[in-house]
Design an enzyme around this catalytic site. Sequence first.
Site: not given
Length: 423
Positions: A145, A175, A258
């Site tokens: 993402h 992901d 992230s």
Amino acid sequence: MANNSLVKVAVTALVAGLLGGGIAYGGITYFSNNNVTTSSTSVPTGSNKSGSTSTTNVKVNVSSQATKVFKNNKAAVVSVINLQKQSSSSSWSGILGGDDGSSDSSGSSSSSSSSSSSKLQEYSEGSGLIYKKSGNVAYIVTNNHVVSGSNAVRVIMSNGTKLTAKIVGTDSVTDLAVLKINSAKVTKTASFGNSDNIEVGETALAIGSPLGSNYATTLTEGIISAKKRTIATTNTSGQQTGYATVIQTDAAINPGNSGGPLFNLAGQVVGINSMKLSSDSSGTSVEGMGFAIPSNEVVKIINELVKNGEVVRPALGVATYNLSSIQASDRKSVLKLPTSVTKGVVIMKTYSGSPAKKAGLTKYDVITELGGKKITSLATLRTALYEHSVNDTVSVKYYHNGKLKSTTMKLTETTKTLTKQSN
């Protein structure tokens, strides 16, 4: 180019209140805690004669294992910038302080009020980890993402060096994404540990770029809160697509973290930070609940991405629907199910040449078990299916005209199944 004091959110939420770490630029209020603990029982104070004061020459030894892990690995952690094309009209750019009337390479200026241009701008930021150096290439793992939708990707090293990165492969299911850069400037790569060996309560260290590259190479410390926490995953439309097994930690993980690493005190990467829980489904605020993809899963996926550019998964070759979404009267009259069967997956169509078709499954059959795992929804079906590989033979239990049946099917590749669907 987006102003570095601004933040744009680019995340794929996994459940209500779950935030990924592709950050958004915005106003920030922060609190500074400068608490220093010393081993000395007495610390001399500065002179206070006539109201004056001075500093004292006290040196505190703050060396710790966490400090060593940070120093040894910070050069392997990078900021990842998602660049996307943003259209702008020159008729407004002059008003907004843009490029209207600026000179081109020949020295002539543009004055058209109706012209428009498209240029790359910073859309979002995340973190990444350099894990391998091979010849002129170095490989970086980050979250899918973080780079999703990008027209280009830029990497900023811990020393500020900016490099262009190329996407090697991405996997939306886990992901994860792999990037590659020129290795000439790479001085450090990190190593993966065995995530099965972590223990609840042991120290966990996260390094990344919370709120973007302005806060690059930030270290946060916490503990492993849970080794294997199962959370629901959703797609960009908010539909639940499956379940992920992740590491839970209370180390501070914020938007921008992230794709960054979660270390143990041995300096090994035990997870890739992916999301945090900010609130539950009722809107209750949550603190200290971050999640990381276990390193054992990460290594498996990134090796396949480097090898194939994608992760090849098996398929059943069916169109499905959640049984729980079908009215009780239809479950009885159309599907002819016993009243005790309320959860499972209804087959709405089987595709020619698919594993399900070959195994004899038909429209309105209800799958309740796959490979020994109970199937209660589309999410559990997908999770159970992805535990297997292409060409595996799996057992299936399903209801056909109200009767429970068992069979086996040989799984085929997703892309091959899709090809048969289009024929």
